[in-house]
Structures are given as structure tokens and as C-alpha cells.
Design an enzyme around this catalytic site. Structure first.
Site, PDB file in Angstrom:
ATOM      1  N   GLY A  53      17.991 107.029  80.710  1.00 12.34           N
ATOM      2  CA  GLY A  53      19.251 106.411  81.014  1.00 12.34           C
ATOM      3  C   GLY A  53      20.401 107.556  80.919  1.00 12.34           C
ATOM      4  O   GLY A  53      20.255 108.145  80.120  1.00 12.34           O
ATOM      5  N   GLY A  79      23.774 107.278  81.861  1.00 16.48           N
ATOM      6  CA  GLY A  79      25.014 106.382  82.292  1.00 16.48           C
ATOM      7  C   GLY A  79      25.829 106.710  81.134  1.00 16.48           C
ATOM      8  O   GLY A  79      25.917 107.659  80.377  1.00 16.48           O
ATOM      9  N   ASN A  80      26.771 105.902  81.079  1.00 17.68           N
ATOM     10  CA  ASN A  80      27.852 105.928  79.793  1.00 17.68           C
ATOM     11  C   ASN A  80      27.187 106.376  78.537  1.00 17.68           C
ATOM     12  O   ASN A  80      27.381 107.264  77.837  1.00 17.68           O
ATOM     13  CB  ASN A  80      28.890 104.880  79.798  1.00 17.68           C
ATOM     14  CG  ASN A  80      29.734 104.809  78.589  1.00 17.68           C
ATOM     15  OD1 ASN A  80      29.553 105.262  77.658  1.00 17.68           O
ATOM     16  ND2 ASN A  80      31.026 104.576  78.953  1.00 17.68           N
ATOM     17  N   GLY A 128      23.919 106.803  77.591  1.00 22.37           N
ATOM     18  CA  GLY A 128      22.837 107.903  77.533  1.00 22.37           C
ATOM     19  C   GLY A 128      23.282 109.372  77.758  1.00 22.37           C
ATOM     20  O   GLY A 128      22.952 110.159  77.037  1.00 22.37           O
ATOM     21  N   LYS A 158      30.606  86.016  73.651  1.00 21.64           N
ATOM     22  CA  LYS A 158      30.215  86.601  74.737  1.00 21.64           C
ATOM     23  C   LYS A 158      30.741  85.877  76.005  1.00 21.64           C
ATOM     24  O   LYS A 158      30.931  84.682  75.872  1.00 21.64           O
ATOM     25  CB  LYS A 158      28.698  86.966  75.010  1.00 21.64           C
ATOM     26  CG  LYS A 158      28.297  88.059  75.854  1.00 21.64           C
ATOM     27  CD  LYS A 158      28.700  89.508  75.135  1.00 21.64           C
ATOM     28  CE  LYS A 158      28.186  90.446  75.781  1.00 21.64           C
ATOM     29  NZ  LYS A 158      28.032  91.630  74.910  1.00 21.64           N
TER      30      LYS A 158
HETATM   31  P1  NAD Z   1      25.304 102.440  82.771  1.00 22.14           P
HETATM   32  O1  NAD Z   1      25.312 101.695  83.865  1.00 22.14           O
HETATM   33  O2  NAD Z   1      26.677 103.521  82.341  1.00 22.14           O
HETATM   34  O3  NAD Z   1      24.026 103.471  82.683  1.00 22.14           O
HETATM   35  C1  NAD Z   1      22.875 102.850  82.884  1.00 22.14           C
HETATM   36  C2  NAD Z   1      21.995 104.281  83.210  1.00 22.14           C
HETATM   37  O4  NAD Z   1      20.444 103.765  83.188  1.00 22.14           O
HETATM   38  C3  NAD Z   1      22.195 104.612  84.521  1.00 22.14           C
HETATM   39  O5  NAD Z   1      22.068 106.109  84.642  1.00 22.14           O
HETATM   40  C4  NAD Z   1      21.080 103.936  85.354  1.00 22.14           C
HETATM   41  O6  NAD Z   1      20.759 104.978  86.402  1.00 22.14           O
HETATM   42  C5  NAD Z   1      19.986 104.202  84.406  1.00 22.14           C
HETATM   43  N1  NAD Z   1      18.828 103.233  84.724  1.00 22.14           N
HETATM   44  C6  NAD Z   1      18.966 102.095  85.284  1.00 22.14           C
HETATM   45  N2  NAD Z   1      17.689 101.636  85.357  1.00 22.14           N
HETATM   46  C7  NAD Z   1      16.710 102.792  85.007  1.00 22.14           C
HETATM   47  C8  NAD Z   1      15.520 102.694  84.688  1.00 22.14           C
HETATM   48  N3  NAD Z   1      14.562 101.883  85.059  1.00 22.14           N
HETATM   49  N4  NAD Z   1      14.911 103.781  83.926  1.00 22.14           N
HETATM   50  C9  NAD Z   1      15.807 104.730  83.526  1.00 22.14           C
HETATM   51  N5  NAD Z   1      16.941 104.834  83.598  1.00 22.14           N
HETATM   52  C10 NAD Z   1      17.670 103.646  84.234  1.00 22.14           C
HETATM   53  O7  NAD Z   1      25.264 101.582  81.300  1.00 22.14           O
HETATM   54  P2  NAD Z   1      25.574 102.123  79.821  1.00 22.14           P
HETATM   55  O8  NAD Z   1      27.119 101.361  79.657  1.00 22.14           O
HETATM   56  O9  NAD Z   1      25.347 103.291  79.779  1.00 22.14           O
HETATM   57  O10 NAD Z   1      24.923 101.186  79.075  1.00 22.14           O
HETATM   58  C11 NAD Z   1      23.301 101.231  78.869  1.00 22.14           C
HETATM   59  C12 NAD Z   1      22.784 100.253  77.849  1.00 22.14           C
HETATM   60  O11 NAD Z   1      23.391 100.138  76.766  1.00 22.14           O
HETATM   61  C13 NAD Z   1      22.773  98.798  78.256  1.00 22.14           C
HETATM   62  O12 NAD Z   1      21.613  98.178  77.744  1.00 22.14           O
HETATM   63  C14 NAD Z   1      24.068  98.209  77.663  1.00 22.14           C
HETATM   64  O13 NAD Z   1      23.905  96.919  77.443  1.00 22.14           O
HETATM   65  C15 NAD Z   1      23.977  98.950  76.326  1.00 22.14           C
HETATM   66  N6  NAD Z   1      25.194  98.957  75.719  1.00 22.14           N
HETATM   67  C16 NAD Z   1      26.326  99.682  76.180  1.00 22.14           C
HETATM   68  C17 NAD Z   1      27.506  99.808  75.450  1.00 22.14           C
HETATM   69  C18 NAD Z   1      28.649 100.593  76.134  1.00 22.14           C
HETATM   70  O14 NAD Z   1      29.469 100.701  75.301  1.00 22.14           O
HETATM   71  N7  NAD Z   1      28.608 101.066  77.176  1.00 22.14           N
HETATM   72  C19 NAD Z   1      27.426  99.293  74.036  1.00 22.14           C
HETATM   73  C20 NAD Z   1      26.474  98.487  73.575  1.00 22.14           C
HETATM   74  C21 NAD Z   1      25.263  98.571  74.521  1.00 22.14           C
END
Ligand code: NAD
Length: 415
Positions: free
Chosen positions: A217, A219-220, A222, A105
């Protein structure tokens, strides 16, 4: 051995498994002391003309099973202990899904929102200049993480190739498709989690159209998992982002929710839905709860109020250790993050394979192969769970730790 570099969090996480497997000191050292830690600072000329120094890290935790693999994050709270812990978790994750990789990392301690695009490009290039002699397709392969994306990977790749004077796309994954990125990489984490859930459907009697799912969530991760599960016919009854949540017990039309969010920038005021808070979403009477936002969302304060039968941890570490115990006592099944969200690193592996062979796959082929990796891992773990009578998180750790130690033993690094 010098103990200054011990990862304290890793020690806490591996402690229970170490007792179960009766590990000795050399084995514990392998699991708690990273193989290589790089801490460095580098100068960047800002738009104002001022020069500022940035702090960067890269931790290569263990490479017994193959080159190390893991993302680079840009965040103001990046620190060495956190990067060590995340590198350790990547080592376990790659072992759990049987990728020929170790774990790593990296990160830069910055708030990316405070920098222009030109400044971010210089920071990305500066970071790669510092680590270029320690990464490579057969050494360590970075990828995107929090606040870094395909555009940043493209700058990093370009800097690396300029330094080496030739094309080496397999040095980094999560690239844009025209630069050697893989099809389906952008939604691979989510569809990987959906395959895991599908594999558990029979065991938990989860029928399409009847099974109610709540996703925290949007984002990407959720948004894509909500979309995929809705497309497959599951009833997604609630979704939320950092501002608010929406709920309809009969199910939300997720395609329309996505259009609404793109148009208005929010989930609020979506037709035929009730507004709920994030706390309420977590406590809904759903069959499946999918935390896909941040860490530490289910704690000892709310764990007792969770009503879902199954939790699919798509976010990293959304449940605290104390809450984990409470949920297990309540007989709630937890599918841990290191398997639930491993789809992203599996498709990163496919990207590396495609780059190495210079032969590119269709989206259909990527998804077929991803499904095999995810479902095979669930099957193998369910067996460990039954054989050892332990919970899924313990099984995952045992499974991964055994594979890493076996590789070290075969190399002659352990007796
Ligand atoms: P992102 O930034 O695209 O989305 C995060 C989402 O969470 C946003 O919609 C934001 O509004 C929402 N959010 C923030 N605070 C919140 C709260 N208190 N309550 C509810 N929603 C809230 O991030 P992502 O890439 O979707 O990643 C989300 C999680 O998944 C993270 O923990 C990340 O480490 C994990 N993850 C992501 C990937 C990936 O490929 N993107 C891979 C493994 C793990």
C-alpha cells in the site's frame, strides 16, 4: 435486554476474551450492544436538479470512558453491521492508548467518485444536520475515515457551527490547520506505527541499515511509513500500490520513489528495481511486513508462505482470523491494528485538547507527546502478554475490555 441491536461481529471478536475473563451476561451486553444507533436518510439536490435521498449511520458504541470518538466514511458498501463493528473497535483502540474517549463510527452509503464537489459538500452538510443534536465536544467527536478528508471535515464543522451559532472547533478533528487542525495530523498514523516498531526494535534485534521492511500500500499510511522508516535508516526493500509492486533487496530510496510516483502516477519503471506482484511482496524474505492497504490481505491461502518475523498491521484487519492462527503457529509476531495504527486517533485527541484550550502546539511537541502515548501502550501490553502468556491481540483486547468494564463499574452500571 432487547437483542435486536447486538453487533454479531463484536460478539465473535470478544468471545475468546469473554471466556478468559469469565465475563457475565451484563458485561457481554456492554461489549456487544451499542449505546446509541442512528440510522437516517436525508435529501440532497443534485447538480442535475433531481433530489436524491442518502442513507447515513452514526453508531456511538460505548461512552463510559469519555465522549465517543470515530471517523465518518463515504463508501458504497457502508452498512450498519460494519459501522457497529468499527465503532466497537474504536472503543477498544481509545482504551488501549489510554485516551479519555469511548468509540463511535459513522458513514454514508455512496460511491463518492460519482458525485461532483458541490454534491459532496451538500451530502456532508446534510449528514451533519441529521446528527447535530447527538454530537459535540463532550458528547461525540467525528473525524475523517475512508474517502473523507480535511476538506470534508471543514464543511461539516461549518455546518455544525452555523446550526449552533458559535465557534466550536473541538466538535470534529482532522480539520485543516487554519480551522484548528493539529500539526502532524496528516502523517500521525504512520509515525505512530513507526514509534511502535522502534519500541520493539531491541526485542527483535532490528538494527538500522540491516532490518529489511516490505510495505504493502502506498497511500497516505503506506507511503508515509515507508518514508519515515527510510529516513530513520531502515532498509525498505519493497513497496506496492493497487497496480504493482517494486523491489530491491539492497533497499529503495523512498524519497525518489515518492517523486517518481508523483511524476508518473505509478510505481512501475522506478530505476534499479524489479517489478513484483502484491502476492510476491507479502511473501518476501523481509524482517518486517507492513500491510498498509486493505483488509483481508493475509488469508489461510497465503499465511503459510509469509516469511517475515514481525507484521505491523497498519491497515485495519489485514489478517483474517484463520490466517492469524497459522501465523501464530509459525511464531510470527503480530502487532495488531488497534495499537499499530492508533497514532491518528492520538493526534486527533491532541487536536481536541488544543481546540478546547485555544492554545496550539508545535509539530515537535505533538510528536514528542505522540511517542509517549504509543510507547507506553506497547510497554503496558508487553507486560500483559508476559503475565497472561497470551498473544498480542488477546492482550490488547483484555487490556481494553478491562478498562471499559472498570469505567462502567465505577459509574454503577455493573456490579
Ligand atoms: P489510501 O486510500 O490513501 O491508500 C491505500 C493504498 O493501498 C493505495 O496506495 C492503493 O493503491 C493501495 N492498494 C489498494 N489495493 C491494494 C492491493 N490490493 N494491494 C496493494 N495495495 C493496494 O488509504 P490510507 O488512508 O493509506 O489507509 C490504508 C489503510 O490504513 C486502510 O485499511 C485504513 O483503514 C487504515 N487506516 C488509515 C488511517 C489514516 O489515518 N489514514 C488510520 C487508521 C487506519
Amino acid at each position: 435486554m432487547e437483542k435486536d441491536n447486538v453487533c454479531i461481529n463484536c460478539y465473535n471478536q470478544v468471545d475468546k476474551v469473554a471466556k478468559l475473563l469469565k465475563l457475565g451476561q451484563a458485561e457481554l451486553d456492554i461489549l456487544t450492544i451499542p449505546k446509541r444507533i442512528l440510522t437516517f436518510s436525508f435529501p440532497v439536490k443534485l447538480d442535475s436538479g433531481d433530489i436524491r435521498y442518502f442513507t447515513g449511520y452514526r453508531v456511538q458504541f460505548n461512552d463510559a470512558r469519555g465522549p465517543t470518538k470515530g471517523g465518518i466514511r463515504f463508501h458504497s458498501e457502508v452498512n450498519l453491521e460494519e459501522i457497529k463493528t468499527l465503532a466497537f473497535l474504536m472503543t477498544l483502540k481509545c482504551a488501549v492508548v489510554n485516551l479519555p474517549y469511548g468509540g463511535a463510527k459513522g458513514g454514508v452509503m455512496i460511491d463518492p467518485k460519482r458525485f461532483s464537489e458541490e454534491e459532496l459538500e451538500k451530502i456532508s452538510r446534510g449528514y451533519i444536520r441529521e446528527i447535530n443534536n447527538f454530537i459535540g465536544p463532550d458528547m461525540d467527536i467525528p473525524a475523517p475515515d475512508v474517502n473523507t478528508d480535511a476538506k470534508i471535515m471543514a464543511w461539516m464543522l461549518d455546518e455544525y457551527e452555523k446550526l449552533k451559532g458559535r465557534h466550536i472547533p473541538a466538535v470534529i478533528t482532522g480539520k485543516p490547520i487554519p480551522l484548528g487542525g493539529s500539526k502532524a495530523r496528516d502523517f500521525s498514523t504512520s509515525i505512530g506505527g513507526a514509534y511502535v516498531l522502534q519500541e520493539l526494535a531491541d526485542t527483535f534485534d532490528m538494527k538500522l541499515k540491516k532490518t529489511k521492511i516490505a510495505v504493502q500500500g502506498f497511500g497516505n499510511v503506506g507511503m508515509n511509513i515507508a518514508r519515515i522508516l527510510h529516513e530513520w535508516g531502515y532498509k525498505v526493500i519493497a513497496v506496492s500500490d493497487s497496480k504493482s509492486g517494486i523491489y530491491n533487496n539492497k533497499g529503495l530510496d523512498i524519497k525518489e520513489v515518492i517523486k517518481h510516483k508523483e511524476k508518473t502516477g505509478q510505481l512501475l519503471k522506478f530505476k534499479n528495481s524489479k517489478v513484483i506482484s502484491n502476492e510476491e511482496l507479502l511473501e518476501l524474505k523481509a524482517d518486517v511486513l507492513v500491510p498498509a492497504a486493505l483488509e483481508d490481505q493475509i488469508t489461510k491461502k497465503n499465511a503459510d508462505k509469509i516469511k517475515a518475523k514481525l507484521i505491523l498491521e497498519m491497515a485495519n484487519r489485514p489478517i483474517t482470523p484463520e490466517a492469524d492462527e497459522i501465523l501464530l503457529d509459525k511464531k510470527i509476531f503480530i502487532m495488531p491494528d488497534i495499537l499499530a495504527n492508533a497514532g491518528g486517533v492520538v493526534v486527533s485527541y491532541f487536536e481536541w485538547v488544543q481546540n478546547s484550550q485555544n492554545f496550539y502546539w508545535s509539530e515537535k511537541l505533538v510528536l514528542e507527546r505522540l511517542k509517549i502515548y504509543m510507547t507506553d501502550a506497547v510497554k503496558a501490553l508487553s507486560k500483559v502478554c508476559t503475565d497472561l502468556k497470551c498473544d498480542m491481540r488477546e492482550s490488547l483486547y483484555i487490556n481494553a475490555v478491562k478498562k471499559i468494564l472498570e469505567a462502567e463499574r465505577l459509574r454503577g452500571n455493573l456490579r
